[in-house]
Design a protein around this motif. Structure first.
Motif, PDB file in Angstrom:
ATOM      1  N   ILE A 793      -1.544   1.515  -2.309  1.00  0.00           N
ATOM      2  CA  ILE A 793      -2.074   2.524  -3.453  1.00  0.00           C
ATOM      3  C   ILE A 793      -2.928   1.639  -4.180  1.00  0.00           C
ATOM      4  CG2 ILE A 793      -1.144   3.548  -5.354  1.00  0.00           C
ATOM      5  CD1 ILE A 793       1.296   4.566  -3.695  1.00  0.00           C
ATOM      6  N   PRO A 794      -4.245   1.984  -4.644  1.00  0.00           N
ATOM      7  CA  PRO A 794      -4.965   1.183  -5.486  1.00  0.00           C
ATOM      8  C   PRO A 794      -4.359   1.147  -7.054  1.00  0.00           C
ATOM      9  CG  PRO A 794      -5.955   3.260  -4.964  1.00  0.00           C
ATOM     10  CD  PRO A 794      -4.959   3.336  -4.175  1.00  0.00           C
ATOM     11  N   PRO A 795      -5.027   0.374  -7.975  1.00  0.00           N
ATOM     12  CA  PRO A 795      -4.513   0.564  -9.344  1.00  0.00           C
ATOM     13  C   PRO A 795      -4.865   1.777  -9.818  1.00  0.00           C
ATOM     14  CG  PRO A 795      -5.755  -1.505  -8.713  1.00  0.00           C
ATOM     15  CD  PRO A 795      -6.069  -0.621  -7.725  1.00  0.00           C
ATOM     16  N   LEU A 796      -3.831   2.194 -10.703  1.00  0.00           N
ATOM     17  CA  LEU A 796      -4.015   3.603 -10.987  1.00  0.00           C
ATOM     18  C   LEU A 796      -4.210   3.900 -12.523  1.00  0.00           C
ATOM     19  CD1 LEU A 796      -0.860   5.381  -9.173  1.00  0.00           C
ATOM     20  CD2 LEU A 796      -3.425   5.127  -8.629  1.00  0.00           C
ATOM     21  N   ALA A 797      -4.729   4.876 -13.110  1.00  0.00           N
ATOM     22  CA  ALA A 797      -5.083   5.041 -14.412  1.00  0.00           C
ATOM     23  C   ALA A 797      -4.996   6.604 -14.764  1.00  0.00           C
ATOM     24  CB  ALA A 797      -6.224   4.594 -14.787  1.00  0.00           C
ATOM     25  N   ASN A 845     -15.675   6.261  -9.455  1.00  0.00           N
ATOM     26  CA  ASN A 845     -15.207   5.743  -8.109  1.00  0.00           C
ATOM     27  C   ASN A 845     -16.144   6.319  -6.978  1.00  0.00           C
ATOM     28  OD1 ASN A 845     -13.123   7.597  -8.972  1.00  0.00           O
ATOM     29  ND2 ASN A 845     -12.545   7.338  -6.669  1.00  0.00           N
ATOM     30  N   ASP A 846     -16.600   5.417  -5.890  1.00  0.00           N
ATOM     31  CA  ASP A 846     -17.407   6.073  -5.000  1.00  0.00           C
ATOM     32  C   ASP A 846     -16.747   7.046  -3.917  1.00  0.00           C
ATOM     33  OD1 ASP A 846     -19.894   6.300  -3.807  1.00  0.00           O
ATOM     34  OD2 ASP A 846     -19.219   4.815  -2.225  1.00  0.00           O
ATOM     35  N   GLY A 847     -15.578   6.921  -3.900  1.00  0.00           N
ATOM     36  CA  GLY A 847     -14.860   7.602  -2.882  1.00  0.00           C
ATOM     37  C   GLY A 847     -13.823   8.510  -3.431  1.00  0.00           C
ATOM     38  N   VAL A 848     -13.231   9.127  -2.766  1.00  0.00           N
ATOM     39  CA  VAL A 848     -11.984  10.104  -3.096  1.00  0.00           C
ATOM     40  C   VAL A 848     -10.744   9.107  -3.455  1.00  0.00           C
ATOM     41  CG1 VAL A 848     -10.507  12.034  -2.474  1.00  0.00           C
ATOM     42  CG2 VAL A 848     -12.853  11.862  -1.809  1.00  0.00           C
ATOM     43  N   SER A 849     -10.046   9.360  -4.427  1.00  0.00           N
ATOM     44  CA  SER A 849      -8.889   8.680  -4.901  1.00  0.00           C
ATOM     45  C   SER A 849      -7.963   8.964  -3.879  1.00  0.00           C
ATOM     46  CB  SER A 849      -8.457   8.917  -6.223  1.00  0.00           C
ATOM     47  OG  SER A 849      -7.069   8.551  -6.415  1.00  0.00           O
ATOM     48  N   PRO A 850      -7.268   7.808  -3.181  1.00  0.00           N
ATOM     49  CA  PRO A 850      -6.436   8.113  -1.882  1.00  0.00           C
ATOM     50  C   PRO A 850      -5.099   8.915  -2.500  1.00  0.00           C
ATOM     51  CG  PRO A 850      -6.397   5.967  -2.521  1.00  0.00           C
ATOM     52  CD  PRO A 850      -7.725   6.621  -3.384  1.00  0.00           C
ATOM     53  N   VAL A 851      -4.685   8.651  -4.093  1.00  0.00           N
ATOM     54  CA  VAL A 851      -3.454   8.891  -4.417  1.00  0.00           C
ATOM     55  C   VAL A 851      -3.842   9.751  -5.554  1.00  0.00           C
ATOM     56  CG1 VAL A 851      -1.292   7.988  -5.380  1.00  0.00           C
ATOM     57  CG2 VAL A 851      -2.035   7.410  -3.044  1.00  0.00           C
TER      58      VAL A 851
END
Length: 925
Positions: A793-797, A845-851
C-alpha cells in the motif's frame, strides 16, 4: 426430422456427405503421391548411402483417423442433431393454438410463447393453415380466422398475460365455423386451472381432432382476502409448501419496502389444492401503512392483494370514570359495552384522557364526562382530524353548566328527559328510520329497541342538519358537528342499558363501527361512503405480471360490475369514487383442470438438446490435434515404424486427455470470475460473517443498478471473492468490509492481492465505523492494520478537494455512506504536485490509487433488498434520502475512476495544449 433411436436430425439430407469419407480416406492416405519407378544406371552409385531425413510414403493411420473424425463431426453438426427430440404428431389439416392468458400464465409466459411459436413455424413449413386463440376475453366476437401460420407470429409475440382469469367464447362451435377442411389439430397451452366454458371447448375440439395440452410447469398459487373482524389472507396453492406472504408499504421515510412477513398456517388439501390461511395480526400503525400483500417469489397479479379499507384497523381510546367501575359492577359499566362492541374490529386503549391522547388514537370515546382538565389538548386533537364520540349520563344531566360545556355538537338542556319513568305520561320511544344519505344509511332499527331517557337538545335552526339519528318523536338521538378537520359526535343516551336497551342490540355495534370508520375521513369521502356509488374510475391497475401501471383509456365501471371481480373492462387495481378507494384483486380460489380425451404434456419436458455446438467444439479440438500430429510427423522426418507410430499415437492421446474439461491437468477457474470479466461485475471479499457478506452483496447490487441507470457501464451481478482460492486477475474493483473476526488471508492470497494492486486493481477498505469518533484514516482500526500489513500500500493522505475522484462523473465535495463527515484516504499526491497556471486542478498521481480507505459504511448506503428498496435507513426524511443520493454519486465516481483512470484530470490540460499548438503554428518551423 429423421429420428434414429434417441438421436434426431433436423436436416438429415446433409448426412449424405458421410458417404464421401471413404474417398477422403484414399485421397489423404497418400503423402506424398506414390513415386514412379524409372530405371537409371547411375542409381548404383547411391547404393549404401543412408538418408538421414526420409519422407513418409503414407500418412500415419492415427492422423488419418483424427482428420476423418473431424470431418465427420462437422457433417453431423450441420445436420441439426438433437438428443432425445420431442416428436409431435404432424397432421395435414388445420391447426389451432389455444393459449390461456390469465394471471396464472404469467410466470412462464416466455416459454409458452416459444412453444406456440415453434408450433406455428412447423405449421408454416408444412403449408398448413392455423388460428390463434388468446383466451383473455379481449378477442372480437365471431368465428376464428384461419390463415397462414407465419402471419400469426406477430400477434403471438405481442400478446401478454392479463390480470384476470382466462375467458373463452361461450359457443365453441360458432367460433370454429370457419375451420378449413381436414382434421383439426389443437395445441392448448393451459394454466392448469378450471375455467368457465373450458369443458365445452375441450369436448368440441376432441370431436374435431387430436388435442395436445401443455400443462402448467409452475406451481399455481393465488392470494385472496376475506374481510371481517380480523381480515384473513388465504393462499391457495397446487403444492403443499406455501411460501411466506410479504406485507409491502411505505416505511417512515416514504420508501416502499417489506414491512412484515406473514407465515401461512397449515391448511387443508382437497382435490390437489391446498388452502392455507394467514391472519393479518399486525399493529395498527404498521397495518394501516400496508399498500399490498404479495406471495414471496411470485410475479403475477394473482399473487397480489391490494390493500384498502378492509384491512385497516382503527385505534380507539376509551375514557370513563374509574371511580364508578367497582369490581362488582364491571358488567354494568358503560365501558364494558363499548369494549365488547369495538374489540373485534378495533384496537382499544383505555385510560385517562391524557394517556389516551398520548397513544395517538383515531377516535376517542368519552363516557359521561364534564369539566375535563385536558379539554384544550382534546380540542386541538379534534381540530387536527380526530373523532370524538361522547355518551350522555347522569353526571352530564346533573351539570348546572351543561349549556356552556365545550366540545358538544348542540346546545343541551339541563336535567334530561325521562320518557318511561313512573311519573312520566309517555311510553319509551323507538328509533326513527335512518336517513338514506347519512352515515347510518342502510341500517335497520329493531322494533324492540326503545329509549327511556335522553339528554334534550335546545331547539335551533341548525339542529336538523346536525342530527344523525332521532327517535320516533323526532327528538335527537345522535348529533354531530365538524370542528376543523375532525368531528364531535354525541349519543344523547348512555352506553349501557341504564337509559335504553340500544347497547344490548346488534344495531349499537354497527353504529359504532360506522362512526369509527369515518375517523380521519374528509367530508367528501364520507359522502361517497354513505351512498351507493353508481360508477368507479380506475386509478391504478395491475398487468398480468403483478406490476403497477397508471390507468389510461378505461371507461368508468358500474358498481354492479365491481362485484363480478376483474375482467377485460376492469383490470385488477385500485378504483376510486370521489375520495373513496376500493381494491379489485385478481386472485381467486381455483380448482385444477382435468383433460379427458386429450394428450397431456408436461411443460418441463424440453424439446431436446441441440448437439450442434458440442460437435463443432469436438471438430475444432480434433483439428487442433491434427495440427499437433502433423508437426510431430514433420519433426520426426517420416521415420514411422510400428514403435514410433505407437509412441506418437500415445503422445496425441495424452494431448486429447489434457483437452478434456474434467482432466486433472486442466486448471479449475471459478465461472463467476469469468462472468465478472465479461460483465465488468463488482466484487466483494467474503468475511465469514453472513450478515456482513449479504450486506456487501446487496450494496454492490444497488450500486450496479445505479450504474446501469445513469451511465454506459452495465455491471452484472456482484461476485463474492475468497482471496485464498480465487484468481483476482480478471477483476478491477474489490470491496473489502473490515470486521474484527475475519481471519487474515494466506501468504498465497497476499501474493494474489499484491499482484492485483500492481496491475491496476483497486480495493475499497471500509471499516464501517464512521459513526464512531476518532476511527478511520491513518489511525485505522487494529483489524485493518493487521489485514493490510502484508499489502503493498503506498503512502496515504486524505482526499484533497481537487482530486480527480471529486469529478469523474459528478462534482462532489464529500463522500458519504450510511455515515458522513469522516475523512476518506487514498494514495498521497506527489510532493511536487502544485497548481499550474491555467490549470483548475493539480496533476496529482498518474494512475489510479490502488487503495481507498474510509469508514462510512458505503455498502449499507447502497444496499437494496430483493424488491429494489433500500435495505438500511439513513437519517430522517429528505435529509436521509439526500445523503443516500450523494452516497450513490460517490459510488458512480469511484467506479468511473477505477475504469477510466485520470482521464478527467488529463482533460484539464487540453486548454494549455491548444494554446501551445497555437503558439507553435504562429512561430512556424
Amino acid at each position: 426430422m429423421l429420428v434414429l433411436g434417441p438421436l434426431g436430425f433436423a436436416l438429415p439430407w446433409i448426412l449424405t456427405a458421410l458417404a464421401a469419407l471413404p474417398v477422403l480416406w484414399v485421397i489423404l492416405r497418400a503423402m506424398p503421391p506414390a513415386p514412379k519407378q524409372v530405371l537409371f544406371p547411375g542409381v548404383a552409385l547411391l547404393r549404401g548411402l543412408l538418408d538421414r531425413m526420409p519422407l513418409a510414403q503414407r500418412t500415419p493411420w492415427w492422423l488419418l483417423l483424427i482428420r476423418m473424425l473431424a470431418i465427420a463431426a462437422l457433417i453431423l453438426a450441420f445436420s441439426g442433431p438433437v438428443w432425445k427430440p420431442v416428436i409431435e404428431r404432424q397432421g395435414s389439416g388445420p391447426m389451432l393454438i389455444v393459449m390461456d392468458a390469465g394471471w396464472a400464465a404469467a410466470p412462464d409466459w416466455a416459454s409458452r410463447q416459444s412453444r406456440a411459436e415453434r408450433a406455428l413455424s412447423d405449421a408454416a413449413a408444412a403449408g398448413r393453415p392455423a388460428a390463434l386463440l388468446i383466451a383473455d376475453g379481449q378477442a372480437q366476437a365471431g368465428a376464428l380466422e384461419f390463415a397462414a401460420a407465419d402471419s400469426l407470429l406477430a400477434g403471438l409475440r405481442a400478446a401478454a398475460p392479463v390480470s384476470w382469469s382466462p375467458t373463452l367464447p361461450e359457443n365453441p362451435a360458432a367460433a370454429l365455423a370457419n375451420q378449413p377442411a381436414g382434421e383439426l389439430q389443437t395445441l392448448w397451452l393451459s394454466d392448469g386451472m378450471e375455467h368457465a366454458n373450458r369443458p365445452e371447448w375441450l369436448a368440441e375440439l376432441t370431436s374435431r381432432g387430436p388435442v395436445s395440452v401443455v400443462a402448467q410447469g409452475h406451481p399455481l398459487r393465488a392470494l385472496t382476502l376475506q374481510a371481517g373482524d380480523t381480515p384473513v389472507l388465504t393462499l391457495t396453492a397446487s403444492d403443499a409448501h406455501p411460501p411466506a406472504i410479504l406485507a409491502i408499504g411505505p416505511d417512515p421515510q416514504g420508501i416502499e419496502r417489506e414491512l412484515a412477513r406473514l407465515e401461512p398456517t397449515e391448511g387443508a388439501t382437497q382435490d390437489g389444492v391446498t388452502r392455507s390461511p394467514a391472519q393479518i395480526d399486525l399493529p395498527p400503525e404498521l397495518r394501516n401503512r400496508i399498500s399490498r400483500f404479495q406471495i414471496e417469489g411470485e410475479s403475477h397479479a394473482g399473487a397480489v392483494v391490494l390493500a384498502d379499507e378492509r384491512i385497516k384497523r382503527r385505534k380507539v381510546g376509551l375514557v370513563g370514570d374509574p371511580d364508578r367501575q367497582a369490581e362488582g359492577q364491571q358488567l354494568l359499566s358503560q365501558l364494558h359495552y363499548l369494549r365488547s362492541a369495538l374489540g373485534p374490529t378495533s384496537d382499544v386503549v383505555e385510560g385517562g384522557l391524557g394517556d389516551v391522547l398520548d397513544s395517538a388514537p383515531d377516535a376517542i370515546i368519552v363516557v359521561d364526562q364534564v369539566d375535563m382538565p385536558e379539554v384544550g389538548e382534546l380540542a386541538e386533537w379534534v381540530d387536527q382530524g380526530g373523532l370524538l364520540i361522547r355518551f350522555a349520563g347522569p353526571r352530564m344531566a346533573a351539570d348546572e353548566e351543561l349549556v356552556d360545556e365545550p366540545l358538544i355538537p348542540v346546545a343541551l338542556r339541563q336535567g334530561g328527559r325521562d320518557i318511561g319513568g313512573a311519573l312520566s305520561w309517555g311510553d319509551p320511544r323507538g328509533l326513527a328510520p335512518f336517513a338514506a344519505d347519512g352515515v347510518f344509511a342502510g341500517l335497520t332499527a329493531p322494533e324492540e329497541v326503545a329509549v327511556r331517557a335522553q339528554l334534550m337538545a335546545q331547539p335551533s335552526p341548525d339542529l336538523a342538519g346536525r342530527t344523525m339519528a332521532s327517535l320516533s318523536d323526532n327528538t335527537p338521538l345522535v348529533t354531530r358537528e365538524r370542528l376543523g378537520e375532525g368531528q364531535v359526535v354525541l349519543f344523547h343516551v348512555t352506553a349501557n342499558a341504564e337509559w335504553s336497551n340500544l347497547p344490548l342490540s346488534g344495531l349499537f355495534v354497527e353504529m359504532l363501527n360506522r362512526l369509527v370508520a369515518t375517523a380521519r375521513v374528509t367530508p367528501s369521502q364520507e359522502r361517497a361512503d354513505s351512498r351507493e356509488t353508481p360508477f368507479w374510475n380506475a386509478e391504478m391497475v395491475l398487468d398480468g405480471f403483478g406490476r403497477e401501471h397508471p390507468a389510461e383509456g378505461l371507461a368508468p365501471v358500474p358498481a354492479a360490475d365491481m362485484a363480478k371481480g376483474p375482467g377485460p373492462d376492469r383490470p385488477a387495481g385500485i378504483y376510486a369514487a370521489e375520495e373513496r378507494r376500493v381494491a379489485l384483486n385478481a386472485g381467486t380460489e381455483f380448482r385444477l383442470a382435468s383433460w379427458p380425451g386429450a394428450q397431456v404434456q408436461s411443460a418441463q419436458v424440453l424439446p431436446g438438446r441441440d448437439l450442434k455446438g458440442l460437435l463443432l467444439a469436438a471438430a475444432a479440438a480434433l483439428l487442433v490435434l491434427d495440427v499437433l500430429g502433423s508437426a510431430l510427423v514433420a519433426a520426426g522426418g517420416g521415420r514411422w515404424r510400428r514403435g514410433g507410430g505407437g509412441a506418437a499415437a500415445g503422445a496425441v492421446l495424452l494431448a486429447m486427455l489434457a483437452l478434456r474439461p474434467d482432466s486433472a491437468l486442466a486448471q479449475e477457474i471459478n465461472p463467476e470470475l469469468i462472468r465478472a470479466a465479461d460483465e465488468v461485475a463488482l466484487a466483494y471479499v467474503l468475511t465469514g460473517d453472513d450478515r456482513i457478506d449479504e450486506t456487501s452483496r446487496e450494496g454492490l447490487e444497488g450500486l450496479s443498478r445505479i450504474l446501469r441507470q445513469r451511465s454506459s457501464v452495465e455491471p452484472g451481478e456482484p461476485v463474492a471473492i475468497d482471496p485464498d482460492n480465487d484468481d483476482l486477475s480478471m477483476l478491477t474493483f474489490l470491496y473489502w468490509p473490515i470486521t474484527d473476526t475475519q481471519a487474515p488471508p494466506s501468504p498465497q492470497a497476499y501474493l494474489r492481492l499484491n499482484h492485483f494492486l500492481r496491475s491496476g486493481g483497486m480495493i475499497l477498505f471500509d471499516t464501517r465505523d464512521g459513526d464512531l469518533t476518532g476511527v478511520g484514516g491513518p489511525d485505522m482500526s487494529q483489524s485493518l492494520r493487521d489485514l493490510a500489513a502484508p499489502l503493498d500500500i503506498p503512502p496515504l493522505a486524505p482526499l484533497p478537494d481537487d482530486h480527480v475522484l471529486t469529478r469523474t462523473f459528478y462534482l462532489l465535495e464529500d463522500f458519504p455512506g450510511r455515515w458522513h463527515g469522516n475523512p476518506v484516504w487514498a494514495e498521497a499526491p506527489p510532493a511536487d504536485a502544485e497548481l499550474q497556471d491555467g490549470m483548475p486542478f493539480r496533476q496529482l498521481n498518474d494512475g489510479v490509487s490502488p487503495v481507498i480507505i474510509g469508514g462510512n459504511s458505503w455498502a449499507e448506503a447502497w444496499a437494496v433488498d430483493q424488491n429494489g428498496y433500500p435495505a438500511f435507513p439513513m437519517g430522517t426524511g429528505f435529509d436521509g434520502e439526500q445523503q443516500r443520493e450523494m452516497a450513490y454519486r460517490f459510488g458512480v465516481n469511484l467506479i468511473m475512476y477505477v475504469l477510466t483512470g485520470n482521464y478527467k484530470s488529463d482533460q484539464v490540460h487540453v486548454p494549455a495544449l491548444l494554446d501551445r499548438l497555437r503558439v507553435e503554428e504562429e512561430l512556424g518551423p
